[in-house]
Design a protein around this motif. Structure first.
Motif, PDB file in Angstrom:
ATOM      1  N   LEU A   1       0.862  -1.180   0.000  1.00  0.00           N
ATOM      2  CA  LEU A   1       0.000   0.000   0.000  1.00  0.00           C
ATOM      3  C   LEU A   1       0.901   1.232   0.000  1.00  0.00           C
ATOM      4  O   LEU A   1       1.677   1.433   0.936  1.00  0.00           O
ATOM      5  CB  LEU A   1      -0.899   0.030   1.241  1.00  0.00           C
ATOM      6  N   GLN A   2       0.789   2.041  -1.040  1.00  0.00           N
ATOM      7  CA  GLN A   2       1.674   3.194  -1.190  1.00  0.00           C
ATOM      8  C   GLN A   2       1.697   4.046   0.072  1.00  0.00           C
ATOM      9  O   GLN A   2       0.650   4.431   0.596  1.00  0.00           O
ATOM     10  CB  GLN A   2       1.237   4.045  -2.384  1.00  0.00           C
ATOM     11  N   ASP A   3       2.892   4.340   0.555  1.00  0.00           N
ATOM     12  CA  ASP A   3       3.166   5.173   1.722  1.00  0.00           C
ATOM     13  C   ASP A   3       2.659   4.596   3.047  1.00  0.00           C
ATOM     14  O   ASP A   3       3.047   5.056   4.099  1.00  0.00           O
ATOM     15  CB  ASP A   3       2.600   6.593   1.558  1.00  0.00           C
ATOM     16  N   LEU A   4       1.814   3.597   3.014  1.00  0.00           N
ATOM     17  CA  LEU A   4       1.301   3.007   4.237  1.00  0.00           C
ATOM     18  C   LEU A   4       2.030   1.703   4.568  1.00  0.00           C
ATOM     19  O   LEU A   4       2.451   1.483   5.700  1.00  0.00           O
ATOM     20  CB  LEU A   4      -0.206   2.749   4.113  1.00  0.00           C
ATOM     21  N   PHE A   5       2.180   0.845   3.569  1.00  0.00           N
ATOM     22  CA  PHE A   5       2.937  -0.398   3.739  1.00  0.00           C
ATOM     23  C   PHE A   5       3.714  -0.616   2.456  1.00  0.00           C
ATOM     24  O   PHE A   5       3.263  -1.269   1.528  1.00  0.00           O
ATOM     25  CB  PHE A   5       2.008  -1.577   4.033  1.00  0.00           C
ATOM     26  N   ASP A   6       4.896   0.000   2.403  1.00  0.00           N
ATOM     27  CA  ASP A   6       5.725  -0.073   1.205  1.00  0.00           C
ATOM     28  C   ASP A   6       7.118  -0.582   1.557  1.00  0.00           C
ATOM     29  O   ASP A   6       7.274  -1.275   2.563  1.00  0.00           O
ATOM     30  CB  ASP A   6       5.743   1.266   0.467  1.00  0.00           C
ATOM     31  N   CYS A   7       8.127  -0.240   0.772  1.00  0.00           N
ATOM     32  CA  CYS A   7       9.438  -0.898   0.891  1.00  0.00           C
ATOM     33  C   CYS A   7      10.057  -0.800   2.281  1.00  0.00           C
ATOM     34  O   CYS A   7      10.598  -1.794   2.784  1.00  0.00           O
ATOM     35  CB  CYS A   7      10.398  -0.364  -0.167  1.00  0.00           C
ATOM     36  N   ASP A   8       9.993   0.349   2.923  1.00  0.00           N
ATOM     37  CA  ASP A   8      10.602   0.462   4.256  1.00  0.00           C
ATOM     38  C   ASP A   8       9.881  -0.412   5.276  1.00  0.00           C
ATOM     39  O   ASP A   8      10.504  -1.017   6.149  1.00  0.00           O
ATOM     40  CB  ASP A   8      10.669   1.920   4.722  1.00  0.00           C
ATOM     41  N   ASP A   9       8.585  -0.528   5.147  1.00  0.00           N
ATOM     42  CA  ASP A   9       7.805  -1.360   6.069  1.00  0.00           C
ATOM     43  C   ASP A   9       8.080  -2.849   5.841  1.00  0.00           C
ATOM     44  O   ASP A   9       8.210  -3.616   6.794  1.00  0.00           O
ATOM     45  CB  ASP A   9       6.313  -1.057   5.922  1.00  0.00           C
ATOM     46  N   TYR A  10       8.148  -3.253   4.577  1.00  0.00           N
ATOM     47  CA  TYR A  10       8.500  -4.638   4.266  1.00  0.00           C
ATOM     48  C   TYR A  10       9.860  -4.993   4.855  1.00  0.00           C
ATOM     49  O   TYR A  10      10.037  -6.052   5.445  1.00  0.00           O
ATOM     50  CB  TYR A  10       8.547  -4.867   2.749  1.00  0.00           C
ATOM     51  N   ALA A  11      10.846  -4.115   4.674  1.00  0.00           N
ATOM     52  CA  ALA A  11      12.205  -4.387   5.156  1.00  0.00           C
ATOM     53  C   ALA A  11      12.238  -4.508   6.676  1.00  0.00           C
ATOM     54  O   ALA A  11      12.875  -5.416   7.221  1.00  0.00           O
ATOM     55  CB  ALA A  11      13.159  -3.301   4.677  1.00  0.00           C
ATOM     56  N   ARG A  12      11.567  -3.618   7.370  1.00  0.00           N
ATOM     57  CA  ARG A  12      11.534  -3.694   8.837  1.00  0.00           C
ATOM     58  C   ARG A  12      10.783  -4.939   9.307  1.00  0.00           C
ATOM     59  O   ARG A  12      11.198  -5.605  10.250  1.00  0.00           O
ATOM     60  CB  ARG A  12      10.900  -2.436   9.423  1.00  0.00           C
ATOM     61  N   LEU A  13       9.670  -5.251   8.650  1.00  0.00           N
ATOM     62  CA  LEU A  13       8.885  -6.413   9.051  1.00  0.00           C
ATOM     63  C   LEU A  13       9.653  -7.714   8.824  1.00  0.00           C
ATOM     64  O   LEU A  13       9.608  -8.619   9.671  1.00  0.00           O
ATOM     65  CB  LEU A  13       7.549  -6.445   8.318  1.00  0.00           C
ATOM     66  N   LEU A  14      10.382  -7.829   7.719  1.00  0.00           N
ATOM     67  CA  LEU A  14      11.164  -9.041   7.480  1.00  0.00           C
ATOM     68  C   LEU A  14      12.211  -9.210   8.573  1.00  0.00           C
ATOM     69  O   LEU A  14      12.401 -10.303   9.103  1.00  0.00           O
ATOM     70  CB  LEU A  14      11.839  -9.004   6.109  1.00  0.00           C
ATOM     71  N   ARG A  15      12.852  -8.120   8.941  1.00  0.00           N
ATOM     72  CA  ARG A  15      13.871  -8.167   9.996  1.00  0.00           C
ATOM     73  C   ARG A  15      13.272  -8.673  11.312  1.00  0.00           C
ATOM     74  O   ARG A  15      13.819  -9.543  11.975  1.00  0.00           O
ATOM     75  CB  ARG A  15      14.464  -6.774  10.162  1.00  0.00           C
ATOM     76  N   VAL A  16      12.123  -8.150  11.676  1.00  0.00           N
ATOM     77  CA  VAL A  16      11.468  -8.541  12.925  1.00  0.00           C
ATOM     78  C   VAL A  16      10.911  -9.961  12.832  1.00  0.00           C
ATOM     79  O   VAL A  16      11.032 -10.743  13.774  1.00  0.00           O
ATOM     80  CB  VAL A  16      10.357  -7.527  13.290  1.00  0.00           C
ATOM     81  N   ALA A  17      10.321 -10.320  11.700  1.00  0.00           N
ATOM     82  CA  ALA A  17       9.738 -11.658  11.539  1.00  0.00           C
ATOM     83  C   ALA A  17      10.797 -12.743  11.699  1.00  0.00           C
ATOM     84  O   ALA A  17      10.574 -13.744  12.390  1.00  0.00           O
ATOM     85  CB  ALA A  17       9.060 -11.773  10.173  1.00  0.00           C
TER      86      ALA A  17
END
Length: 134
Positions: free
Chosen positions: A62-78
């Motif tokens: 989702l543009q600006d809501l769940f985009d590349c920076d969010d994916y990267a942080r979530l993968l790290r935490v997951a």
């Protein structure tokens, strides 16, 4: 220490001191910030399995809501929560954010939105203004 992945196979994380991780990142000539004193990591092939099993491909961009920076942080935490390894960080260049992995057998760049390894570090993956946080 060992952990069970699905599909079932064992991983045996290796502990790397921050000095070792820093030396591995120095070769990339990208400014980096180490956030821990010790890093637990596995081989590149095991990282590929963990990235595939993290479940991010099911997430909706989702543009600006769940985009590349969010994916990267979530993968790290997951990965940290599921397998208790922290040899993964984020890399940003002002245009895009993706993950960088310090494996026992080298460094990998991962596009968290697809789970694919990035080998061509040009274009949106250009390293000219990049910085790493791990």
């Amino acid at each position: 220490m060992f952990l069970l992945l699905r599909p079932p196979f064992l991983i045996f994380p290796t502990r790397l001191h921050a000095v070792t991780v820093g030396a591995m990142l120095l070769a990339s000539r990208i400014p980096y910030q180490l956030e821990d004193g010790q890093y637990w990591t596995v081989s590149k092939s095991q990282w590929r399995a963990m990235v595939a099993g993290a479940g991010l491909r099911k997430m909706r961009w989702l543009q600006d809501l769940f985009d590349c920076d969010d994916y990267a942080r979530l993968l790290r935490v997951a990965v940290l929560l599921r397998w208790r390894v922290n040899g993964i960080g984020t890399i940003t260049n002002g245009q895009h954010v993706w993950n960088i992995v310090v494996a026992v057998d080298g460094v990998m760049h991962i596009e968290p939105q697809t789970g694919e390894e990035v080998k061509d570090l040009t274009g949106i993956y250009g390293l000219a203004n990049a910085s790493i946080s791990i």
